[in-house]
Every structure is written in structure tokens, then in C-alpha cells.
Scaffold this motif. Structure first.
Motif, PDB file in Angstrom:
ATOM      1  N   MET A   1     -11.896  35.722   8.049  1.00 40.44           N
ATOM      2  CA  MET A   1     -11.883  34.397   7.191  1.00 40.44           C
ATOM      3  C   MET A   1     -11.700  34.591   5.934  1.00 40.44           C
ATOM      4  O   MET A   1     -12.285  35.599   5.235  1.00 40.44           O
ATOM      5  CB  MET A   1     -13.289  33.944   7.711  1.00 40.44           C
ATOM      6  CG  MET A   1     -13.569  32.675   7.007  1.00 40.44           C
ATOM      7  SD  MET A   1     -15.153  31.937   7.373  1.00 40.44           S
ATOM      8  CE  MET A   1     -14.990  31.144   9.025  1.00 40.44           C
ATOM      9  N   ARG A   2     -11.043  33.857   5.198  1.00 35.66           N
ATOM     10  CA  ARG A   2     -10.819  33.984   4.018  1.00 35.66           C
ATOM     11  C   ARG A   2     -11.605  32.987   2.979  1.00 35.66           C
ATOM     12  O   ARG A   2     -11.319  31.655   3.188  1.00 35.66           O
ATOM     13  CB  ARG A   2      -9.386  33.904   3.459  1.00 35.66           C
ATOM     14  CG  ARG A   2      -9.017  34.036   1.946  1.00 35.66           C
ATOM     15  CD  ARG A   2      -7.395  34.085   1.744  1.00 35.66           C
ATOM     16  NE  ARG A   2      -7.060  35.291   2.056  1.00 35.66           N
ATOM     17  CZ  ARG A   2      -5.913  36.047   1.765  1.00 35.66           C
ATOM     18  NH1 ARG A   2      -4.830  35.154   1.525  1.00 35.66           N
ATOM     19  NH2 ARG A   2      -5.605  37.255   2.097  1.00 35.66           N
ATOM     20  N   ILE A   3     -12.515  33.353   2.284  1.00 34.42           N
ATOM     21  CA  ILE A   3     -13.468  32.437   1.533  1.00 34.42           C
ATOM     22  C   ILE A   3     -13.049  32.483   0.139  1.00 34.42           C
ATOM     23  O   ILE A   3     -13.066  33.626  -0.405  1.00 34.42           O
ATOM     24  CB  ILE A   3     -15.033  32.833   1.814  1.00 34.42           C
ATOM     25  CG1 ILE A   3     -15.284  32.537   3.542  1.00 34.42           C
ATOM     26  CG2 ILE A   3     -15.937  31.826   1.148  1.00 34.42           C
ATOM     27  CD1 ILE A   3     -16.744  32.848   3.889  1.00 34.42           C
ATOM     28  N   ALA A   4     -13.300  31.469  -0.617  1.00 33.29           N
ATOM     29  CA  ALA A   4     -12.947  31.533  -1.930  1.00 33.29           C
ATOM     30  C   ALA A   4     -13.956  30.672  -2.665  1.00 33.29           C
ATOM     31  O   ALA A   4     -14.674  29.488  -2.098  1.00 33.29           O
ATOM     32  CB  ALA A   4     -11.647  31.158  -2.434  1.00 33.29           C
ATOM     33  N   THR A   5     -14.348  30.931  -4.034  1.00 30.91           N
ATOM     34  CA  THR A   5     -15.416  30.124  -4.680  1.00 30.91           C
ATOM     35  C   THR A   5     -14.656  30.060  -6.013  1.00 30.91           C
ATOM     36  O   THR A   5     -14.098  30.863  -6.627  1.00 30.91           O
ATOM     37  CB  THR A   5     -16.674  30.664  -4.741  1.00 30.91           C
ATOM     38  OG1 THR A   5     -17.686  29.968  -5.533  1.00 30.91           O
ATOM     39  CG2 THR A   5     -16.711  32.256  -5.741  1.00 30.91           C
ATOM     40  N   TRP A   6     -14.891  28.482  -6.510  1.00 32.52           N
ATOM     41  CA  TRP A   6     -14.258  28.277  -7.747  1.00 32.52           C
ATOM     42  C   TRP A   6     -14.794  27.095  -8.670  1.00 32.52           C
ATOM     43  O   TRP A   6     -15.237  26.020  -7.896  1.00 32.52           O
ATOM     44  CB  TRP A   6     -12.602  27.839  -7.640  1.00 32.52           C
ATOM     45  CG  TRP A   6     -12.074  27.470  -8.678  1.00 32.52           C
ATOM     46  CD1 TRP A   6     -12.144  27.879  -9.897  1.00 32.52           C
ATOM     47  CD2 TRP A   6     -10.821  26.659  -8.899  1.00 32.52           C
ATOM     48  NE1 TRP A   6     -10.905  27.384 -10.618  1.00 32.52           N
ATOM     49  CE2 TRP A   6     -10.090  26.778  -9.842  1.00 32.52           C
ATOM     50  CE3 TRP A   6      -9.931  26.210  -7.752  1.00 32.52           C
ATOM     51  CZ2 TRP A   6      -9.055  26.190 -10.356  1.00 32.52           C
ATOM     52  CZ3 TRP A   6      -8.759  25.305  -8.033  1.00 32.52           C
ATOM     53  CH2 TRP A   6      -8.250  25.171  -9.417  1.00 32.52           C
ATOM     54  N   ASN A   7     -15.511  27.595  -9.732  1.00 31.43           N
ATOM     55  CA  ASN A   7     -16.019  26.314 -10.673  1.00 31.43           C
ATOM     56  C   ASN A   7     -14.640  25.811 -11.179  1.00 31.43           C
ATOM     57  O   ASN A   7     -13.988  25.997 -12.192  1.00 31.43           O
ATOM     58  CB  ASN A   7     -17.036  26.822 -11.885  1.00 31.43           C
ATOM     59  CG  ASN A   7     -17.479  25.944 -12.499  1.00 31.43           C
ATOM     60  OD1 ASN A   7     -16.770  24.950 -12.708  1.00 31.43           O
ATOM     61  ND2 ASN A   7     -18.534  25.982 -13.141  1.00 31.43           N
ATOM     62  N   VAL A   8     -14.546  24.615 -10.525  1.00 33.67           N
ATOM     63  CA  VAL A   8     -13.152  23.638 -10.882  1.00 33.67           C
ATOM     64  C   VAL A   8     -13.361  22.969 -12.242  1.00 33.67           C
ATOM     65  O   VAL A   8     -12.135  22.378 -12.611  1.00 33.67           O
ATOM     66  CB  VAL A   8     -12.596  22.920  -9.810  1.00 33.67           C
ATOM     67  CG1 VAL A   8     -13.601  21.491  -9.521  1.00 33.67           C
ATOM     68  CG2 VAL A   8     -11.507  22.505  -9.768  1.00 33.67           C
ATOM     69  N   ASN A   9     -14.569  22.747 -12.590  1.00 31.44           N
ATOM     70  CA  ASN A   9     -14.820  21.972 -13.667  1.00 31.44           C
ATOM     71  C   ASN A   9     -14.101  20.617 -13.906  1.00 31.44           C
ATOM     72  O   ASN A   9     -12.922  20.455 -14.900  1.00 31.44           O
ATOM     73  CB  ASN A   9     -14.238  22.868 -15.167  1.00 31.44           C
ATOM     74  CG  ASN A   9     -14.692  22.400 -16.503  1.00 31.44           C
ATOM     75  OD1 ASN A   9     -15.532  21.434 -16.409  1.00 31.44           O
ATOM     76  ND2 ASN A   9     -14.256  22.752 -17.443  1.00 31.44           N
ATOM     77  N   SER A  10     -14.270  19.844 -12.857  1.00 30.69           N
ATOM     78  CA  SER A  10     -13.874  18.423 -12.759  1.00 30.69           C
ATOM     79  C   SER A  10     -12.830  18.398 -11.548  1.00 30.69           C
ATOM     80  O   SER A  10     -11.641  18.722 -12.041  1.00 30.69           O
ATOM     81  CB  SER A  10     -13.246  17.817 -13.812  1.00 30.69           C
ATOM     82  OG  SER A  10     -12.843  16.440 -13.595  1.00 30.69           O
ATOM     83  N   ILE A  11     -13.068  17.983 -10.560  1.00 35.49           N
ATOM     84  CA  ILE A  11     -12.226  17.809  -9.405  1.00 35.49           C
ATOM     85  C   ILE A  11     -11.104  16.748  -9.646  1.00 35.49           C
ATOM     86  O   ILE A  11     -10.088  17.060  -9.192  1.00 35.49           O
ATOM     87  CB  ILE A  11     -12.995  17.569  -8.053  1.00 35.49           C
ATOM     88  CG1 ILE A  11     -12.239  17.704  -6.702  1.00 35.49           C
ATOM     89  CG2 ILE A  11     -13.767  16.391  -8.078  1.00 35.49           C
ATOM     90  CD1 ILE A  11     -11.364  18.961  -6.777  1.00 35.49           C
ATOM     91  N   ARG A  12     -11.550  15.687  -9.991  1.00 28.40           N
ATOM     92  CA  ARG A  12     -10.511  14.708 -10.105  1.00 28.40           C
ATOM     93  C   ARG A  12      -9.403  15.211 -11.218  1.00 28.40           C
ATOM     94  O   ARG A  12      -8.237  14.622 -11.129  1.00 28.40           O
ATOM     95  CB  ARG A  12     -11.078  13.315 -10.645  1.00 28.40           C
ATOM     96  CG  ARG A  12     -11.942  12.495  -9.537  1.00 28.40           C
ATOM     97  CD  ARG A  12     -12.718  11.547 -10.197  1.00 28.40           C
ATOM     98  NE  ARG A  12     -13.777  11.947 -11.062  1.00 28.40           N
ATOM     99  CZ  ARG A  12     -14.375  11.021 -11.729  1.00 28.40           C
ATOM    100  NH1 ARG A  12     -14.211   9.518 -11.545  1.00 28.40           N
ATOM    101  NH2 ARG A  12     -15.436  11.337 -12.800  1.00 28.40           N
ATOM    102  N   THR A  13      -9.899  15.756 -12.183  1.00 33.29           N
ATOM    103  CA  THR A  13      -8.808  16.197 -13.446  1.00 33.29           C
ATOM    104  C   THR A  13      -7.866  17.228 -12.508  1.00 33.29           C
ATOM    105  O   THR A  13      -6.600  17.592 -12.771  1.00 33.29           O
ATOM    106  CB  THR A  13      -9.534  17.024 -14.386  1.00 33.29           C
ATOM    107  OG1 THR A  13     -10.257  15.814 -15.035  1.00 33.29           O
ATOM    108  CG2 THR A  13      -8.260  17.320 -15.305  1.00 33.29           C
ATOM    109  N   ARG A  14      -8.343  18.207 -11.650  1.00 32.62           N
ATOM    110  CA  ARG A  14      -7.616  19.308 -11.052  1.00 32.62           C
ATOM    111  C   ARG A  14      -7.633  19.223  -9.621  1.00 32.62           C
ATOM    112  O   ARG A  14      -7.125  20.205  -9.209  1.00 32.62           O
ATOM    113  CB  ARG A  14      -8.680  20.422 -11.717  1.00 32.62           C
ATOM    114  CG  ARG A  14      -8.487  20.720 -13.076  1.00 32.62           C
ATOM    115  CD  ARG A  14      -9.108  21.866 -13.625  1.00 32.62           C
ATOM    116  NE  ARG A  14      -8.985  21.961 -14.921  1.00 32.62           N
ATOM    117  CZ  ARG A  14      -9.962  21.200 -15.757  1.00 32.62           C
ATOM    118  NH1 ARG A  14     -11.260  20.594 -15.443  1.00 32.62           N
ATOM    119  NH2 ARG A  14      -9.679  21.492 -16.843  1.00 32.62           N
TER     120      ARG A  14
END
Length: 289
Positions: free
Chosen positions: A1-14
């Protein structure tokens, strides 16, 4: 299982970048932080069109956490006992929780779901994945700093209780922990003198998660890399960054961690988040939560 974490700092922008990361890295599960939107504003359709299920908790234009999975999302939780926060608390009134934590069981009964990484997921009860956006703390004398420490204390207690209940628990605490646990996790310790993220109480709070049994699986597998660079002062071109995004795995899950990467390339180009994805491959044959 490949798991990632990411602070995307605004999902609608990115959102386009998020879909690209899911596909480019062949992710099974992606934990997102700082989505910065309410549930009714979240771009579910784009992620569902890419073949993923989504759960999100967002209350306003601040904070917000989500889980994106192609191996199932069941038993969603948003409360591990964490404290709430308000700038001006009222006597006798509990502070409301902020949208800083969400979890779900992924891979339950999929019998081979998960093609990312070196091993496919086997049938079983699944892996509980938490997406966590730990409070920043703001300043050492700020009430937000005490809130941050209380958040960590509650998380450590929750983790200890869960491992006591089931020592073979498969759980991963992922997210933006807003602490640089070691001196080498910042570009210059002198620049952080008297500031948050490197203070002894914060580091001790992070260390307590390890003391109760959780393992920073990214440390040895992706050594010596930052996960965050401020937008100001050309921090990224100068590589003046911080390592504050982690995956802390329960003992059983940490034993299954076989590879990790920090996608520094995602910090490049127009419209990048100030954080980058942290990705871990877990070779898990049988789940038990």
C-alpha cells in the motif's frame, strides 16, 4: 500500500496538482491538510473522476483535512480526544474543535487492493490512516502554543491507548506536525532562536509519540530532506527548508515500511504548495485494526 501525506495549502487552488500527484505516484491513499474550505466547497468530483473515494472535514477557510483513497474508506473518525481552541474562551464553555484530524480504515477486505509500491494489500480489516494538521503554535507565549502542546498530549494518549488495546494495530499518523524534531530538520537553528517548531516542549511532545510506540518511518528511508519551504525570501531556491511533515507508523506498520520518498519536485513551478508530498510504501500482507 502506497500512502502519501501532503499539506496542499488550499485544495481548490491546487486540485489539478493533487490529481497529478495521485496518478504520477500511483497512490493508494493520500492524506491532505490545509484544504482551506468547507465540506460543500471541496472539489470531490475531480478526485472521484480519477477513481478515488474522498472524505473531508472542513469548517471554514482555515485548516481542513481529507483522505483520498482507491482502496476504500470506512469507519471515518474526526475525534481522537483533541482539544478545541478559541481566541477568547468563555468560562464554562468548551472550546470548539477545529478541522485538524480525520481518519478512516483503508484496504479493509480488498484482497489485493493497492498496486502502488512493492507489495499488494491482502485481505483483512485494513489500516487506519490519520490525516493530521497539528496547530502551528504561533509564538512561544501565545495561547495557540499551549493549544499545540495539548493537541500533542491528546494524540499521544490516544496512540498509547490504541496500542495497549491492540499491540499489532496497523495505524499510520500522517500529516503536517509543525515540529522539526532534530536540529538537522531546519536549515539554520540560529534563525529559529526563541521561535516555535524547535522549542524543547514541542520536540518533547513529538518524541512522546515515538515513546508510546509510533515510528517515524520516513527518517531512515528518506534521510536528510526537507518537506517545507516558506514562500518568502527565496527559501526554496536557497534550500532553506524544514522537515515537519511525517508518517508515524505503529510498530506493526513500521515493520512493513519498505521505501519512502519526498517529492521535492512538487515544490517547483507556478502555483506550488509550500509543502511537498511525503510518500511511503508498506508491504502489508494481512491487516488487523
Amino acid at each position: 500500500m502506497r500512502i502519501a501525506t501532503w499539506n496542499v495549502n488550499s485544495i481548490r487552488t491546487r486540485i489539478d496538482r493533487v490529481v497529478d500527484v495521485l496518478q504520477r505516484h500511483d497512490l493508494d491513499v493520500l492524506a491532505l491538510q490545509e484544504t482551506k474550505c468547507r465540506d460543500d466547497q471541496f472539489p470531490f468530483a475531480a478526485l472521484e473522476a480519477a477513481g478515488y473515494e474522498v472524505v473531508h472535514w472542513g469548517l471554514s477557510q482555515w485548516n481542513g483535512v481529507a483522505l483520498v483513497s482507491r482502496v476504500g474508506l470506512i469507519d471515518v473518525e474526526t475525534d481522537f480526544g483533541q482539544p478545541g481552541f478559541v481566541k477568547e474562551p468563555e468560562d464554562g464553555v468548551a472550546a470548539p474543535q477545529e478541522a485538524r484530524a480525520i481518519s478512516a480504515v483503508c484496504g479493509a477486505g480488498n484482497g489485493g487492493a493497492g498496486t502502488g509500491g512493492s507489495g499488494d494489500a491482502g485481505a483483512g480489516a485494513g489500516v487506519r490512516v490519520w490525516s493530521l494538521y497539528v496547530p502551528h503554535g504561533r509564538a512561544l507565549g501565545d495561547p495557540h502554543y499551549q493549544y499545540k502542546l495539548a493537541f500533542y498530549e491528546a494524540l499521544a494518549q490516544y496512540g498509547a491507548d490504541e496500542l495497549a488495546r491492540n499491540p499489532m494495530l496497523n495505524m499510520v499518523l500522517t500529516g503536517d506536525f509543525n515540529v522539526a524534531p532534530r536540529d538537522e530538520d531546519v536549515w539554520d537553528m540560529a534563525a529559529f532562536a526563541g521561535k516555535t517548531h524547535v522549542s524543547e516542549p514541542e520536540r518533547a511532545a513529538f518524541s512522546k509519540l515515538e515513546q508510546v510506540g509510533f515510528v517515524d518511518v520516513t527518517r531512515d528511508l528518506a534521510e536528510g530532506q526537507y518537506t517545507y519551504w516558506d514562500y518568502q525570501r527565496l527559501r526554496f531556491p536557497k534550500n532553506e527548508g524544514m522537515r515537519i511533515d511525517f508518517q508515524l507508523a505503529s510498530p506493526a506498520m513500521s515493520a512493513a515500511a519498505v521505501a519512502a520518498q519526498i517529492d521535492r519536485e512538487e515544490r517547483k513551478g507556478k502555483g506550488a504548495s509550500d509543502h511537498v508530498p511525503v510518500i511511503v510504501d508498506y508491504a502489508v500482507d494481512d491487516f488487523d485494526v
